[in-house]
Write a protein that holds these residues in place. Structure first.
Motif, mmCIF file in Angstrom:
data_model
loop_
_atom_site.group_PDB
_atom_site.id
_atom_site.type_symbol
_atom_site.label_atom_id
_atom_site.label_comp_id
_atom_site.label_asym_id
_atom_site.label_seq_id
_atom_site.Cartn_x
_atom_site.Cartn_y
_atom_site.Cartn_z
ATOM 1 N N GLU A 1 0.832 -1.200 0.000
ATOM 2 C CA GLU A 1 0.000 0.000 0.000
ATOM 3 C C GLU A 1 0.869 1.253 0.000
ATOM 4 O OE1 GLU A 1 -3.734 1.941 2.499
ATOM 5 O OE2 GLU A 1 -2.845 0.045 3.139
ATOM 6 N N MET A 2 1.956 1.236 0.801
ATOM 7 C CA MET A 2 2.859 2.381 0.854
ATOM 8 C C MET A 2 3.547 2.600 -0.485
ATOM 9 S SD MET A 2 2.882 4.087 3.669
ATOM 10 C CE MET A 2 4.447 4.938 3.549
ATOM 11 N N VAL B 1 2.746 9.680 -5.623
ATOM 12 C CA VAL B 1 3.394 10.960 -5.294
ATOM 13 C C VAL B 1 4.484 11.280 -6.305
ATOM 14 C CG1 VAL B 1 4.833 12.157 -3.593
ATOM 15 C CG2 VAL B 1 2.838 10.846 -2.844
ATOM 16 N N ARG B 2 5.302 10.272 -6.646
ATOM 17 C CA ARG B 2 6.375 10.490 -7.636
ATOM 18 C C ARG B 2 5.782 10.886 -8.986
ATOM 19 N NH1 ARG B 2 8.094 5.199 -5.759
ATOM 20 N NH2 ARG B 2 9.579 5.410 -4.037
ATOM 21 N N GLU B 3 4.662 10.242 -9.355
ATOM 22 C CA GLU B 3 4.018 10.548 -10.640
ATOM 23 C C GLU B 3 3.555 12.002 -10.679
ATOM 24 O OE1 GLU B 3 0.112 9.085 -13.180
ATOM 25 O OE2 GLU B 3 0.899 7.828 -11.570
ATOM 26 N N PRO C 1 8.811 11.188 -0.743
ATOM 27 C CA PRO C 1 8.061 9.923 -0.755
ATOM 28 C C PRO C 1 8.784 8.772 -0.069
ATOM 29 C CG PRO C 1 8.869 10.453 -2.945
ATOM 30 C CD PRO C 1 9.135 11.652 -2.102
ATOM 31 N N GLU C 2 10.089 8.894 0.086
ATOM 32 C CA GLU C 2 10.852 7.792 0.680
ATOM 33 C C GLU C 2 10.756 7.791 2.201
ATOM 34 O OE1 GLU C 2 11.828 5.742 -1.478
ATOM 35 O OE2 GLU C 2 11.448 7.099 -3.153
ATOM 36 N N THR C 3 10.570 8.964 2.805
ATOM 37 C CA THR C 3 10.617 9.051 4.268
ATOM 38 C C THR C 3 9.294 9.493 4.892
ATOM 39 O OG1 THR C 3 11.438 11.326 4.123
ATOM 40 C CG2 THR C 3 13.082 9.567 4.233
ATOM 41 N N ALA C 4 8.400 10.060 4.114
ATOM 42 C CA ALA C 4 7.152 10.594 4.666
ATOM 43 C C ALA C 4 6.246 9.470 5.163
ATOM 44 C CB ALA C 4 6.419 11.420 3.617
ATOM 45 N N GLU C 5 5.434 9.782 6.178
ATOM 46 C CA GLU C 5 4.489 8.819 6.717
ATOM 47 C C GLU C 5 3.302 8.651 5.769
ATOM 48 O OE1 GLU C 5 3.338 10.066 10.580
ATOM 49 O OE2 GLU C 5 5.350 9.856 11.453
ATOM 50 N N LYS C 6 2.555 7.585 6.006
ATOM 51 C CA LYS C 6 1.426 7.237 5.149
ATOM 52 C C LYS C 6 0.402 8.360 5.069
ATOM 53 C CE LYS C 6 -2.194 3.706 4.697
ATOM 54 N NZ LYS C 6 -2.753 2.456 5.290
ATOM 55 N N ILE C 7 0.029 8.929 6.227
ATOM 56 C CA ILE C 7 -0.995 9.975 6.254
ATOM 57 C C ILE C 7 -0.540 11.215 5.486
ATOM 58 C CG2 ILE C 7 -0.176 10.907 8.462
ATOM 59 C CD1 ILE C 7 -3.834 10.715 7.234
ATOM 60 N N VAL C 8 0.779 11.505 5.533
ATOM 61 C CA VAL C 8 1.322 12.668 4.823
ATOM 62 C C VAL C 8 1.203 12.467 3.313
ATOM 63 C CG1 VAL C 8 3.411 14.019 4.382
ATOM 64 C CG2 VAL C 8 2.893 13.254 6.700
ATOM 65 N N LEU C 9 1.513 11.246 2.859
ATOM 66 C CA LEU C 9 1.413 10.949 1.426
ATOM 67 C C LEU C 9 -0.042 11.017 0.954
ATOM 68 C CD1 LEU C 9 3.886 7.924 1.174
ATOM 69 C CD2 LEU C 9 4.343 10.320 0.640
#
Length: 693
Positions: free
Chosen positions: A578-579, A586-588, A658-666
């Motif tokens: 899911e992550m 996010v990268r897209e 996107p590599e370090t952010a938490e799920k809710i932030v993304l």
């Protein structure tokens, strides 16, 4: 009678062979069936598959045409293109993910020939999930027709212009239905004509695009067919459902794209309301986001029974010949044919024979006048004694079965042959009747009278109306019929007595409708009359030793977990998957042209936020030192800082790693970015943003 079958395809290769194969098996003159496929610029093998099907089947049908569209203009536009290419008597709008039953065209033709000249459109029944919207069980008239499968007179298609092409998808069938009705025509349901429709992968499935399109489509319909108050009410309803929309970035994007279409054409819609709707007698009903009352059991899996038990439908009547006529008319529409009708008339001056005789060529019907005033219980018992089949049921002379009622009962018997009582859901209708003429009435409201049904429900109150049950006649032979000392609650007493000796099967689908008084005074009087017999039934309960266990009770509150057990390692893998989907999204967004060209627009507000945020925090520290006197000023500063944060997110949110952010932030970034001004101004819709059904 010729039918132009009009289908829209868009990346539909997997559905085409089964759809065409089923059409080729139709028990009808195939030369009177013309096939038109409007392809909305598919990018898969759809055209190739269509060409292969044309090679295989073209010589069987009247015509087999493939119409390549320059773009994906939506379901309505493609359907219109296919319809305009034909010249048949009837336009048959049909989804590609379908398989028609062999006798459907014959059933359609029979319904069309029997219908009045004012009936313009005919809707087929869908399997496995019948559309739950209400239709009149006596006339089969319906308020709107599903675009998945309906037939329209070509003359009416030309008069309306077909589907409104400003609607990309969802709501276009309701719009066309209401346009037809505004012109004074009627719509009819044909439950005997059936098609499989693979619209849902699983029961209860909610499609993101369907949710977004339905809500935006509701506003469109209010603009075209409603007054100013109807339009304003939409905003209130939208606020209630807004959390469901914002829960998914996909829904948010689809919703705002479709909302823009509505706003772009609003002037045109209001002109249609003034020029076409206002001069007509048509007045639509907006039930929140629905367009008609929905019967319970929408995801009951319809199917035809393999076994054919025979039923006797006992109709008790008393001096209401015209009401009886309507009840018998509803029985003529039953999709299951193996049943008899027994009309038992109470009273010393029977007068219903002429009504019964009028149905002898349409129903297997018998008439039993008792020539005495016996009352409902004795009349019911006489009917049970006279019944000649293994299964019996009651239908009072002012209630109705929907067309599939006996079909569902036959399926229940086939699936659970060990049961003695078979029950379905029902609709309770608050009914206002003309005091001078009981034949004139209209429904003020409807509700589904039961959801899930458990054995314990029968011991706490009468959970079902009498017409919602079928039972084995042998139960009557062994344990008797109605208690003739009761003039109310006699059916409840009967169910409890039978359920001490037999089990029951239940289908949640609402397959019948019964009337109750609309006004509170009459309803209260009815309730008080029934209450007179409650003590008598309660005293009888002492002798009913029901086969009810502790598990029956506990099962209402707890059920074994049917979900597969997921161990800790699998949970980690699922979470990581899911992550990864969120990170890719996010990268897209970050790599998109839209996000790059809007960088200057976004960077200035965010620099302002940094500066004001730093200065604001220093100011708050100074205020805290000075004491409580400056609390109001401090609160104002905080609100100002929150306002700047909101403004920045509205322009375009700051980009997380996107590599370090938490799920809710993304999740928040995806949602806010696609709803931001930067994205909405510069992101262009493409033909891949939406897909037809």
């Amino acid at each position: 009678m010729t039918f132009d079958v009009c289908m829209v395809t868009y990346n539909s290769a997997k559905w085409i062979p089964a759809c065409v194969r089923a059409l080729a098996k139709a028990e009808y003159d195939l030369k009177c069936i013309n096939l038109y496929f409007a392809d909305n610029s598919s990018t898969d093998d759809t055209i190739l598959v269509l060409e292969r099907q044309k090679e295989m089947y073209a010589d069987r049908f009247g015509l087999f045409e493939i119409l390549r569209q320059p773009e994906n203009g939506g379901f309505g536009k493609g359907s219109n293109a296919a319809a305009r290419a034909g010249k048949g008597d009837f336009v048959f709008f049909y989804n590609i993910d379908t398989e028609i039953f062999p006798d459907a065209f014959l059933k359609l033709e029979a319904a069309i020939r029997k219908a009045s000249s004012q009936t313009a459109a005919f809707e087929l029944r869908q399997f496995p999930y019948e559309h739950p919207k209400y239709y009149d069980p006596v006339t089969l008239e319906t308020s709107w027709i599903s675009g998945a499968c309906f037939v329209l007179k070509r003359s009416v298609f030309e008069e309306t212009g077909g589907f409104d092409e400003s609607i990309f998808m969802y709501g276009e069938d309701v719009d066309l239905s209401w346009h037809i009705r505004a012109l004074g025509y009627r719509l009819q349901y044909v439950p005997a004509a059936i098609t499989w429709h693979h619209a849902y992968q699983k029961p209860g499935e909610e499609k993101p695009l369907q949710l977004a399109g339905s809500i935006a489509g509701n506003l469109l319909l209010r603009c075209k067919y409603g007054n100013g108050r109807d339009i304003r009410q939409w905003q209130n309803l939208y606020e209630q459902i807004k959390p469901r929309i914002e829960a998914s970035p996909e829904i948010v994007t689809a919703f705002h794209s479709q909302l823009k279409r509505v706003r772009r054409n609003r002037k045109q819609y209001r002109e249609f309301w003034r020029d076409t709707v206002c001069p007509s007698a048509f007045c639509p009903s907006f039930l929140e986001f629905d367009y008609e009352f929905a019967r319970g059991g929408a995801f009951y899996a319809s199917h035809l029974p393999k076994k054919t038990p025979e039923f006797t439908v006992i109709v008790r009547t008393y001096r209401r010949p015209e009401l009886l006529r309507m009840t018998l008319e509803s029985l003529c529409h039953q999709t299951y044919e193996k049943f008899q009708v027994l009309v038992v008339e109470d009273g010393v001056d029977p007068g219903a024979e002429y009504v019964v005789n009028a149905f002898r060529n349409r129903l297997n019907i018998r008439y039993l006048p008792v020539n005495a005033a016996l009352g409902r219980c004795m009349v019911g018992n006489l009917g049970l004694e006279a019944a000649q089949t293994d299964y019996v049921c009651f239908l009072d002379d002012d209630d109705y079965f929907f067309a599939e009622h006996l079909e569902v009962m036959a399926c229940l018997i086939e699936e659970q042959p060990g049961c003695g009582l078979f029950v379905t859901g029902s609709v309770e209708a608050r009914c206002k009747t003309d005091p001078e003429n009981a034949e004139k009435f209209h429904y003020l409201s409807k509700r589904n009278s039961s959801g899930k049904l458990h054995l314990v429900d029968f011991f706490s109150g009468n959970p079902i109306p009498i017409q919602a049950a079928v039972f084995r006649r042998e139960l009557f032979e062994q344990y008797g019929g109605f208690d003739e000392s009761l003039d109310a609650l006699e059916d409840w007493d009967l169910w409890m007595r039978y359920l001490t000796h037999a089990s029951f099967a239940f289908a949640e689908k609402a397959t019948s409708i019964y009337k109750v008084p609309a006004d509170n005074e009459s309803f209260g009087e009815r309730d008080r009359f029934i209450g007179k017999y409650r003590k008598q039934v309660f005293e009888k309960m002492a002798s009913y030793q029901g086969l009810i266990s502790a598990q029956d009770i506990y099962g209402l509150f707890w059920q074994p977990d049917s979900k597969p057990i997921v161990n800790a390692d699998e949970e980690v893998l699922l979470e990581e998957k899911e992550m990864e989907v969120l990170r890719d999204t996010v990268r897209e967004i970050q790599r998109s042209t839209t996000w790059r060209i809007t960088f200057p627009i976004r960077v200035i507000p965010h620099l302002l936020r940094l500066v004001t945020g730093f200065a604001g925090r220093i100011f708050l520290i100074l205020l805290s030192i000075l004491g409580k006197l400056f609390n109001k000023v401090a609160k104002g500063v905080c609100k100002g800082m929150e306002g700047i944060d909101t403004f920045c997110d509205w322009i375009g949110p700051s980009t997380p790693n996107p590599e370090t952010a938490e799920k809710i932030v993304l999740q928040r970034f995806i949602q806010r970015s696609r709803n931001s001004l930067s994205w909405r101004l510069f992101h262009k819709e493409t033909k891949d943003d939406f897909k037809t059904e």
